[in-house]
Design a protein around this motif. Structure first.
Motif, mmCIF file in Angstrom:
data_model
loop_
_atom_site.group_PDB
_atom_site.id
_atom_site.type_symbol
_atom_site.label_atom_id
_atom_site.label_comp_id
_atom_site.label_asym_id
_atom_site.label_seq_id
_atom_site.Cartn_x
_atom_site.Cartn_y
_atom_site.Cartn_z
ATOM 1 N N ALA A 164 0.814 -1.216 0.000
ATOM 2 C CA ALA A 164 0.000 0.000 0.000
ATOM 3 C C ALA A 164 0.841 1.256 0.000
ATOM 4 C CB ALA A 164 -0.930 -0.001 1.218
ATOM 5 N N ARG A 165 2.096 1.138 0.440
ATOM 6 C CA ARG A 165 2.943 2.317 0.518
ATOM 7 C C ARG A 165 3.741 2.533 -0.757
ATOM 8 N NH1 ARG A 165 5.375 0.086 5.969
ATOM 9 N NH2 ARG A 165 5.271 -1.714 4.601
ATOM 10 N N SER A 166 3.706 1.535 -1.645
ATOM 11 C CA SER A 166 4.499 1.639 -2.862
ATOM 12 C C SER A 166 3.853 2.606 -3.833
ATOM 13 C CB SER A 166 4.632 0.273 -3.531
ATOM 14 O OG SER A 166 5.279 0.399 -4.769
ATOM 15 N N PHE A 298 4.189 17.396 -5.684
ATOM 16 C CA PHE A 298 2.809 17.084 -6.036
ATOM 17 C C PHE A 298 2.120 16.434 -4.836
ATOM 18 C CE2 PHE A 298 5.585 16.781 -9.696
ATOM 19 C CZ PHE A 298 4.970 17.625 -10.613
ATOM 20 N N ARG A 299 0.810 16.589 -4.781
ATOM 21 C CA ARG A 299 0.078 16.076 -3.619
ATOM 22 C C ARG A 299 -1.318 15.616 -4.017
ATOM 23 N NH1 ARG A 299 -2.346 19.782 1.356
ATOM 24 N NH2 ARG A 299 -3.320 18.072 2.526
ATOM 25 N N VAL A 300 -1.731 14.472 -3.466
ATOM 26 C CA VAL A 300 -3.120 14.019 -3.502
ATOM 27 C C VAL A 300 -3.478 13.601 -2.081
ATOM 28 C CG1 VAL A 300 -4.770 12.351 -4.402
ATOM 29 C CG2 VAL A 300 -2.956 13.214 -5.888
ATOM 30 N N ALA A 301 -4.358 14.359 -1.456
ATOM 31 C CA ALA A 301 -4.751 14.091 -0.058
ATOM 32 C C ALA A 301 -3.499 14.064 0.821
ATOM 33 C CB ALA A 301 -5.557 12.800 0.034
ATOM 34 N N ARG A 302 -3.170 12.907 1.400
ATOM 35 C CA ARG A 302 -2.022 12.827 2.300
ATOM 36 C C ARG A 302 -0.772 12.261 1.611
ATOM 37 N NH1 ARG A 302 -3.309 13.626 7.450
ATOM 38 N NH2 ARG A 302 -1.367 12.623 8.117
ATOM 39 N N ASN A 339 -2.560 8.662 -10.185
ATOM 40 C CA ASN A 339 -3.779 7.937 -10.557
ATOM 41 C C ASN A 339 -4.173 6.932 -9.479
ATOM 42 O OD1 ASN A 339 -4.297 9.195 -12.961
ATOM 43 N ND2 ASN A 339 -3.299 7.660 -14.232
ATOM 44 N N ASN A 340 -3.185 6.204 -8.971
ATOM 45 C CA ASN A 340 -3.463 5.203 -7.934
ATOM 46 C C ASN A 340 -3.970 5.847 -6.650
ATOM 47 O OD1 ASN A 340 -2.689 3.128 -9.631
ATOM 48 N ND2 ASN A 340 -0.547 3.218 -8.985
ATOM 49 N N ALA A 341 -3.447 7.048 -6.364
ATOM 50 C CA ALA A 341 -3.909 7.760 -5.169
ATOM 51 C C ALA A 341 -5.388 8.125 -5.306
ATOM 52 C CB ALA A 341 -3.063 9.005 -4.943
ATOM 53 N N TYR A 342 -5.803 8.524 -6.488
ATOM 54 C CA TYR A 342 -7.220 8.838 -6.700
ATOM 55 C C TYR A 342 -8.078 7.567 -6.624
ATOM 56 C CZ TYR A 342 -6.515 13.737 -7.880
ATOM 57 O OH TYR A 342 -6.228 15.079 -7.816
ATOM 58 N N LYS A 343 -7.517 6.446 -7.087
ATOM 59 C CA LYS A 343 -8.248 5.182 -6.980
ATOM 60 C C LYS A 343 -8.546 4.850 -5.524
ATOM 61 C CE LYS A 343 -6.749 2.643 -11.089
ATOM 62 N NZ LYS A 343 -5.950 1.481 -11.578
ATOM 63 N N GLN A 347 -11.999 8.173 -6.449
ATOM 64 C CA GLN A 347 -12.284 9.358 -7.249
ATOM 65 C C GLN A 347 -11.664 9.194 -8.633
ATOM 66 O OE1 GLN A 347 -10.894 12.874 -5.265
ATOM 67 N NE2 GLN A 347 -12.021 12.456 -3.381
ATOM 68 N N PRO A 348 -12.265 9.786 -9.665
ATOM 69 C CA PRO A 348 -11.666 9.708 -11.002
ATOM 70 C C PRO A 348 -10.350 10.490 -11.043
ATOM 71 C CG PRO A 348 -13.526 11.220 -10.989
ATOM 72 C CD PRO A 348 -13.533 10.528 -9.662
ATOM 73 N N SER A 349 -9.446 10.049 -11.872
ATOM 74 C CA SER A 349 -8.146 10.707 -11.974
ATOM 75 C C SER A 349 -8.286 12.103 -12.556
ATOM 76 C CB SER A 349 -7.196 9.894 -12.851
ATOM 77 O OG SER A 349 -6.018 10.626 -13.117
ATOM 78 N N ILE A 350 -7.488 13.007 -12.061
ATOM 79 C CA ILE A 350 -7.505 14.389 -12.531
ATOM 80 C C ILE A 350 -7.019 14.503 -13.966
ATOM 81 C CG2 ILE A 350 -5.152 14.956 -11.773
ATOM 82 C CD1 ILE A 350 -6.287 17.669 -10.834
ATOM 83 N N PHE A 351 -6.225 13.548 -14.436
ATOM 84 C CA PHE A 351 -5.627 13.639 -15.762
ATOM 85 C C PHE A 351 -6.636 13.411 -16.882
ATOM 86 C CE2 PHE A 351 -1.981 12.211 -13.074
ATOM 87 C CZ PHE A 351 -1.300 13.424 -13.114
ATOM 88 N N TYR A 352 -7.825 12.922 -16.543
ATOM 89 C CA TYR A 352 -8.842 12.658 -17.555
ATOM 90 C C TYR A 352 -9.974 13.677 -17.527
ATOM 91 C CZ TYR A 352 -6.299 8.262 -17.437
ATOM 92 O OH TYR A 352 -5.305 7.321 -17.462
ATOM 93 N N ASP A 353 -9.818 14.704 -16.715
ATOM 94 C CA ASP A 353 -10.854 15.733 -16.573
ATOM 95 C C ASP A 353 -10.323 17.041 -17.134
ATOM 96 O OD1 ASP A 353 -12.798 17.534 -15.877
ATOM 97 O OD2 ASP A 353 -12.806 17.049 -13.733
#
Length: 751
Positions: A164-166, A298-302, A339-343, A347-353
């Motif tokens: 999970a940390r990878s 870069f950051r997604v949540a934590r 992408n994995n962080a959004y999974k 949540q949908p990935s930011i790169f596709y919005d």
């Protein structure tokens, strides 16, 4: 005994330190040697009685080996109790196969040392020779010192892709990881994932520590940070390359000794913000030598990722006015990890919005994320720490104006083969509709990027007029308007090199080849001339379609002569004819007014087609940093004017393949043989009517189809200029002076 059980060692994370790993390995080796030895004895002539005699010893050794194995298992899975920390240990996660595999062409992962409970940063590189250092270390693994018992940081090497940390949670990450494949030039340093940061740390770094004046987006880019240390010209996201490119104005270009330099606005000196008045003394002399070095965060949540920047060699063109004027930073964007962080957040990935806002931090203070430096807050006051935001569908810090389909990562059918970058214009030239129609209707260009550099008090009016003139193509998504106005910085005409490098990087993820030329340069091709002559009596649509196919076909056939095709040339060059003599003043269209040009094409004002895959820095008339055929991108490709590099650059034959018609006098009179203050033609006068005879039909068709007004009359007409009125008289052609001059000369000779 162990072999009979098919015993294999259990993979473990390197949390327990190198000492414990060495002890475990040694113990296993000692035990496993016993059965091997007994097996060898059976082949050395010992009979049945020998085996019987040694039986009790073998049993005893086997039982001893089993006890050792049990001891090891308890040792591994029952770690010693540690002293409780005030907060969870900071974890720097490196997935072993991705982070430490052999990278024959890439940057190796950063060397990290743990000293005094702090993770020290890699030493910054101070020049472009850093790629030699990386090359010397290719294929080597990063070395990690064992954390001290009291260390507040865990270095985790994980061979488990499901950890999970990878930074790698799925097989898709492996296939999309650009660091899994050789790259030339080397990619920017790979991102480091950092977890277990407290809410207070996250808030401090991403919110509190960023001054409100240092939050850049489309409303205030370009601009300088509030301490005046760096001037952000733009930043561009390259999804296919999974990187950010950041464009900075340099101290070199602000230096008056540079020649065609930039300077703080003089016309608005009274309104000039203080930070711009002092920018020459506050801006970093060399961004790449700044200490500490720069990184993107870069950051997604934590979850947080730190990506150190590298620098594109910017002294690699033949033009001294271009070299070192723009600094280009690059940093890796860990897209699969994000992408994995959004999974995980479902949540949908930011790169596709395409409407999502993407933000990151450009900072010199990244080390506080991976250290316990108590002086970090103090140090921050003197370091660059800024936020950069853009809309995903735009991919640029500067807001672009277009109806083009946004480039979205992995969306099908978005690639383009041949596009055009037209550097900034200072006014909405009357003949812009002619050149747009020419490149789309005649040459089949798939998209045109037009830069603007309008005066600060005329931006709105000029932009509105520009849009009116090219609206049909703009609304079809075929043209992008790219503002390049610098609110408090002024440039000479040569400032277009800053924009050209931005356009090059914007094209990289989407466009294979991009033509770069000015708004008064019209390309003509022998192939198109021949198609028109063959089909001029035929159906219009069929003829136009065939004409439009010739330019891309010429490029494809040129590069396909070589086995490496798109990896062969850095750029392709067109020579230029100076079209200077205005012969038909009554014509309402610019290209129908001029007929006389220089007899010989020349390379001084040559223009090029970029191979966007391998060109990484460019000038006006030739490219710069190039990696085609494994060329060292720090070395100049010496091809311009009299110098040739046929290995890396292709030069089109002006007569047999194609050349530019450069309408040198279309806005101001710059060539006039009789005036010693202006430039003389470099060769004899020749008439060239191809724009009227071959190309005009398709241009005229678009003007009629879209109900576009004629180019003239217009205030930007060259015949309205003071020089033209004084020397030729309004409504007269440039031959008027010659006739009068010849008559005066004849009378003088007779007398």
């Amino acid at each position: 005994f162990l072999h009979s059980l098919n015993f294999t060692p259990v993979p473990i994370m390197l949390q327990l330190g190198q000492q414990r790993k060495r002890k475990s390995t040694h113990a296993y080796s000692a035990v496993s040697s016993v059965p091997n030895k007994s097996t060898d004895n059976t082949h050395n002539g010992h009979g049945h009685s020998s085996k019987t005699k040694d039986g009790p010893i073998k049993v005893a050794l086997s039982l001893f080996g089993l006890m050792v194995v049990v001891f090891l298992m308890f040792s591994v899975f029952q770690p010693k109790n540690k002293k409780e920390l005030d907060r969870p240990p900071l974890q720097v996660v490196m997935e072993q196969q991705n982070q430490l595999h052999k990278q024959s062409q890439q940057h190796p992962p950063p060397n990290i040392n743990l000293e005094d409970d702090a993770l020290s940063a890699p030493k910054p590189n101070h020049d472009h020779d850093d790629h030699d250092d990386h090359a010397a270390n290719r294929g080597e693994q990063a070395k990690l010192a064992a954390p001290k018992q009291q260390a507040d940081i865990e270095i985790i090497y994980s061979e488990d892709k499901n950890d999970a940390r990878s930074s790698s949670d799925t097989a898709a990450y492996d296939s999309d990881d650009p660091y899994q494949h050789p790259s030339h030039p080397a990619r920017p340093p790979q991102s480091i994932a950092v977890s277990a940061l407290s809410d207070e740390q996250l808030s401090q770094f991403f919110d509190t520590d960023i001054d409100a004046r240092d939050r850049f987006n489309a409303t205030n880019t370009p601009g300088v940070n509030h301490r005046g240390q760096l001037y952000i010209m733009n930043y561009i996201f390259l999804p296919s390359e999974q990187m950010m490119a950041i464009f900075l104005l340099t101290a070199e270009y602000l230096d008056p000794a540079h020649g065609l330099h930039a300077w703080p606005s003089r016309r608005r000196r009274a309104d000039l913000p203080e930070v711009y008045k002092n920018i020459r003394s506050t801006i970093y002399a060399q961004y790449k030598s700044a200490s500490p070095s720069f990184a993107c965060v870069f950051r997604v949540a934590r979850e947080v990722w730190v990506s150190q920047v590298d620098f594109v060699p910017n002294n690699t063109t033949r033009d001294r006015y271009v070299n070192e004027g723009t600094e280009i930073m690059r940093c890796n964007v860990p897209m699969m990890a994000i992408n994995n962080a959004y999974k995980k957040l479902q949540q949908p990935s930011i790169f596709y919005d395409e409407n999502a806002t993407f933000s990151f931090v450009l900072t010199q203070n990244w080390q506080q994320l991976i250290s316990n430096d108590e002086d970090a807050d103090v140090a921050l006051k003197s370091l660059v720490h800024i936020s950069l935001s853009f809309v995903m569908g735009v991919r640029s810090g500067i807001g672009l104006l277009d109806h083009d389909e946004p480039l979205i990562y992995k969306k099908a059918n978005q690639a383009r083969y041949l596009t055009l970058c037209m550097p900034p214009i200072s006014e909405p030239l009357a003949f812009l509709a002619e050149i747009v129609a020419h490149y789309i209707a005649n040459l089949g260009i798939e998209h045109i990027y037009i830069g603007t550099f309008f005066a600060h008090d005329k931006v709105d009016a000029h932009r509105a007029k520009l849009l009116d003139r090219i609206r049909p193509w703009y609304e079809q998504g075929l043209v992008t308007i790219w503002p390049h106005e610098q609110p408090w910085i002024e440039f000479t005409d040569k400032a277009k090199s800053h924009w050209l490098n931005q356009c090059l990087y914007y094209a990289k993820s989407r466009d294979s080849y991009t033509l770069s030329l000015d708004a008064d340069e019209f390309l003509v091709l022998k192939r198109i001339d021949e198609v028109y002559d063959k089909l001029k009596e035929g159906e219009f649509e069929a003829r136009q379609s065939s004409m439009q196919a010739q330019f891309s076909s010429l490029v494809k056939s040129t590069v396909s002569k070589f086995d490496d095709v798109d990896d062969h040339f850095c750029w392709l060059t067109f020579e230029s004819y100076q079209m200077w003599q205005l012969m038909y003043p009554d014509e309402q269209y610019m290209v129908r007014r001029f007929l006389g040009r220089e007899q010989r094409a020349q390379l001084t004002w040559s223009k090029v087609i970029w191979n966007t895959k391998h060109l990484h820095f460019t000038g006006y008339h030739a490219g710069g940093a190039c990696s085609a055929q494994d060329h060292d991108w720090r070395q100049v490709v010496n091809d311009w004017r009299e110098s040739k590099d046929t290995k890396h650059v292709y030069r089109f034959n002006a007569e047999q393949e194609g050349a530019l018609l450069h309408y040198y006098n279309c806005r101001q009179i710059r060539i006039e043989p009789k005036d010693s203050k202006l430039r003389n033609p470099w060769s004899k006068l020749a008439n060239d009517s191809r724009m009227m005879d071959v190309y005009w039909t398709n241009i005229e068709h678009d003007f009629e189809k879209y109900k576009i007004q004629a180019t003239y009359p217009d205030e930007s007409d060259v015949m309205n200029t003071k020089y033209y009125r004084e020397h030729y008289g309004f409504g007269n052609s440039m031959t008027n002076w010659y006739q009068k001059y010849s008559e005066d000369k004849k009378d003088l000779t007779t007398a």
